[in-house]
Motif scaffolding. Structure first.
Motif, PDB file in Angstrom:
ATOM      1  N   ARG A 139       0.831  -1.214   0.000  1.00 17.28           N
ATOM      2  CA  ARG A 139       0.000   0.000   0.000  1.00 17.28           C
ATOM      3  C   ARG A 139       0.866   1.264   0.000  1.00 17.28           C
ATOM      4  N   ASP A 140       1.902   1.282   0.835  1.00 19.28           N
ATOM      5  CA  ASP A 140       2.755   2.467   0.915  1.00 19.28           C
ATOM      6  C   ASP A 140       3.534   2.691  -0.376  1.00 19.28           C
ATOM      7  N   VAL A 141       4.019   1.610  -0.984  1.00 15.57           N
ATOM      8  CA  VAL A 141       4.773   1.755  -2.239  1.00 15.57           C
ATOM      9  C   VAL A 141       3.851   2.239  -3.363  1.00 15.57           C
ATOM     10  N   GLN A 142       2.629   1.727  -3.414  1.00 18.98           N
ATOM     11  CA  GLN A 142       1.692   2.210  -4.427  1.00 18.98           C
ATOM     12  C   GLN A 142       1.399   3.697  -4.239  1.00 18.98           C
ATOM     13  N   TYR A 143       1.247   4.115  -3.009  1.00 16.63           N
ATOM     14  CA  TYR A 143       1.014   5.529  -2.727  1.00 16.63           C
ATOM     15  C   TYR A 143       2.199   6.368  -3.199  1.00 16.63           C
ATOM     16  N   ALA A 144       3.411   5.907  -2.917  1.00 17.91           N
ATOM     17  CA  ALA A 144       4.610   6.655  -3.307  1.00 17.91           C
ATOM     18  C   ALA A 144       4.735   6.758  -4.829  1.00 17.91           C
ATOM     19  N   VAL A 145       4.513   5.644  -5.527  1.00 17.21           N
ATOM     20  CA  VAL A 145       4.708   5.608  -6.980  1.00 17.21           C
ATOM     21  C   VAL A 145       3.598   6.353  -7.717  1.00 17.21           C
ATOM     22  N   PHE A 146       2.348   6.085  -7.352  1.00 15.99           N
ATOM     23  CA  PHE A 146       1.227   6.600  -8.152  1.00 15.99           C
ATOM     24  C   PHE A 146       0.681   7.933  -7.649  1.00 15.99           C
TER      25      PHE A 146
END
Length: 371
Positions: A119-126
C-alpha cells in the motif's frame, strides 16, 4: 543426479503450453470513473511481458495517459529489482563470505523494498510520482482510507492481482512478496497439456525409480524424537479413521512441510523444549496467517464444448465464507485457465469488512482455475 537431469526426467514426460492472456481479473460493476471520457471495464487481462501488461491496463483505465504509463513502468521495474535481490540472496548462501561484497548491493535493495508495505509503495509511486531511486532512500506512509482518485483506485486494485498468491492485504503485505510474484509471471505462465495430475504422477514415478516412496491417504500423527533428534514419524491410514493403528516410518532426515503451528500443536511431544518456547508469549513473535479453502470440481468434456476460457480468472465476488477461495475445475482433455474475482477496487477495505463480519461480507477474492 544433477538438477538438469531431474528437470529433463520430468520435462520429457510432460507437455506444457503457454497462452495469452494467462490471467484475467474481474471486478463487480462500479461506475466510479474519472469523467465521461474514461472507459469503465470490469475485466482486465494479463498477457506475457511486463510492457504488454502496462499497455493493456492503461488502455482500459485511462488511454493515452503517458504519466500513468511511466508510473506503471516504475511499478513493474520494482519486481525486476526484487527478483534480482532474491537471486543474489540465494547465490550468497552458496558462495564464500569473501565474495559477498559482489552481491551486497542487490541484497540491500531487496531488504529495503521488503521493509515497505504494498500500500505504501503504491502511494509513493502513483500518488507522489516516486522513482525507484526515491524509494531506495525511503517510503512515505499512505494515508488511511480508500483511494480518492478514480483512475488510481482502479490501477492499484488491478496491479494488486498477485495477492491471491501471497494472501496478505496491501496494507500488511511486504513489497517483496508482491515483487517476486510479479517477476515470476513476467513472461506469462505455462500449463500442462491434459490433467494437472500428470505432474504428480510423473514426480511419483521418478522418485520411485530412484529408490524413494510416496504414501497417499496417510496422516502423520507424531514426529518421533530420540535423543533430541527427529528420527521418523508415526502415520495412520486416513480413510480408516482416528482409531486406526499407527505405523512407524523411520528416516535419516525428517523434513516438516506443515506450518509451525501444526508442528508445535500436534506433531511434537508437549514436553519438548521447542514446544514450551513456542507457547511462551514473550518469546514467540509470529502469528497465524490466513487460511485458504480449495474446492476441486471435475468436469467431463472438452473446454470448447463447455465454453471454458484458457486463462486465469480473478474476481472479487463470491458468497463462500473464507478470505481466499480457490476453485479448481478439473476438466478432461482441455487446456488450462485461471480467473481471479475481486470483490472491490478498494482492497484493504474489502479485507477489513470481511474480518469484522465474515458472515455478512463477501471474501475479498476468489480464484478459479482450469488446469
Amino acid at each position: 543426479m544433477s538438477i538438469f537431469h531431474l528437470y529433463g526426467t520430468l520435462n520429457c514426460s510432460l507437455s506444457f503450453f503457454r497462452d495469452d492472456p494467462y490471467d484475467e481479473v474481474i471486478f463487480p460493476k462500479d461506475d466510479n470513473v474519472a469523467g465521461d471520457t474514461h472507459p469503465n471495464y470490469r475485466h482486465y487481462e494479463f498477457n506475457s511481458g511486463l510492457e504488454n501488461v502496462i499497455d493493456s491496463l492503461v488502455e482500459r483505465v485511462d488511454p493515452g495517459n503517458e504519466n500513468l504509463r511511466a508510473q506503471c513502468a516504475v511499478w513493474m521495474d520494482l519486481s525486476t529489482i526484487i527478483n534480482k535481490g532474491f537471486t543474489s540472496l540465494g547465490i550468497s548462501r552458496a558462495t564464500p563470505s569473501c565474495l559477498h561484497f559482489l552481491l551486497r548491493k542487490d541484497i540491500d535493495e531487496l531488504y529495503t523494498l521488503a521493509s515497505y508495505t504494498v500500500r505504501d509503495v503504491q502511494y509513493a509511486v502513483f500518488n507522489l510520482n516516486y522513482s525507484i531511486e526515491d524509494l531506495l532512500e525511503g517510503c512515505p506512509t499512505a494515508p488511511p482510507g480508500t483511494e480518492k482518485d478514480p483512475t488510481l483506485r482502479r490501477v492499484k486494485a488491478v496491479l494488486n492481482h498477485p495477492i491471491g498468491d501471497y494472501a496478505v492485504q496491501p496494507k500488511e503485505a511486504t513489497m517483496a512478496a508482491q515483487g517476486i510474484t510479479m517477476a515470476h509471471y513476467a513472461e506469462g505462465a505455462s500449463y500442462t497439456v491434459g490433467a494437472t495430475q500428470n505432474i504428480s504422477i510423473r514426480n511419483t514415478s521418478m522418485l520411485r525409480n530412484f529408490g524413494g516412496e510416496v504414501f497417499c491417504d496417510a496422516t502423520v500423527e507424531e514426529i518421533i524424537i530420540e535423543r533430541g533428534r527427529a528420527v521418523g514419524v508415526k502415520v495412520r491410514n486416513t480413510s480408516a479413521g482416528e482409531g486406526a493403528p499407527l505405523t512407524e516410518i523411520r528416516a535419516k532426515n525428517v523434513v516438516c512441510a506443515t506450518s509451525t503451528f501444526n508442528l508445535h500443536n500436534k506433531l511434537l511431544p508437549p514436553n519438548h523444549p521447542s514446544v514450551k518456547d513456542f507457547f511462551n508469549k514473550e518469546k514467540r513473535t509470529i502469528t497465524e496467517s490466513n487460511g485458504h479453502v480449495f474446492l476441486f470440481v471435475k468436469l467431463k468434456g472438452d473446454a470448447s464444448e463447455l465454453d471454458l476460457p484458457t486463462h486465469n480468472l480473478v474476481s472479487k465476488r463470491t458468497l463462500i465464507v473464507v478470505p481466499f477461495v480457490y476453485i479448481m475445475c478439473m476438466h478432461l482433455l482441455t487446456q488450462a485457465s485461471f480467473k481471479w474475482y475481486f470483490n472491490s477496487y478498494d482492497m484493504d477495505e474489502a479485507f477489513d469488512k470481511y474480518y469484522v463480519d465474515p458472515v455478512n461480507h463477501r471474501p475479498p477474492t476468489t480464484y478459479i482455475g482450469f488446469p
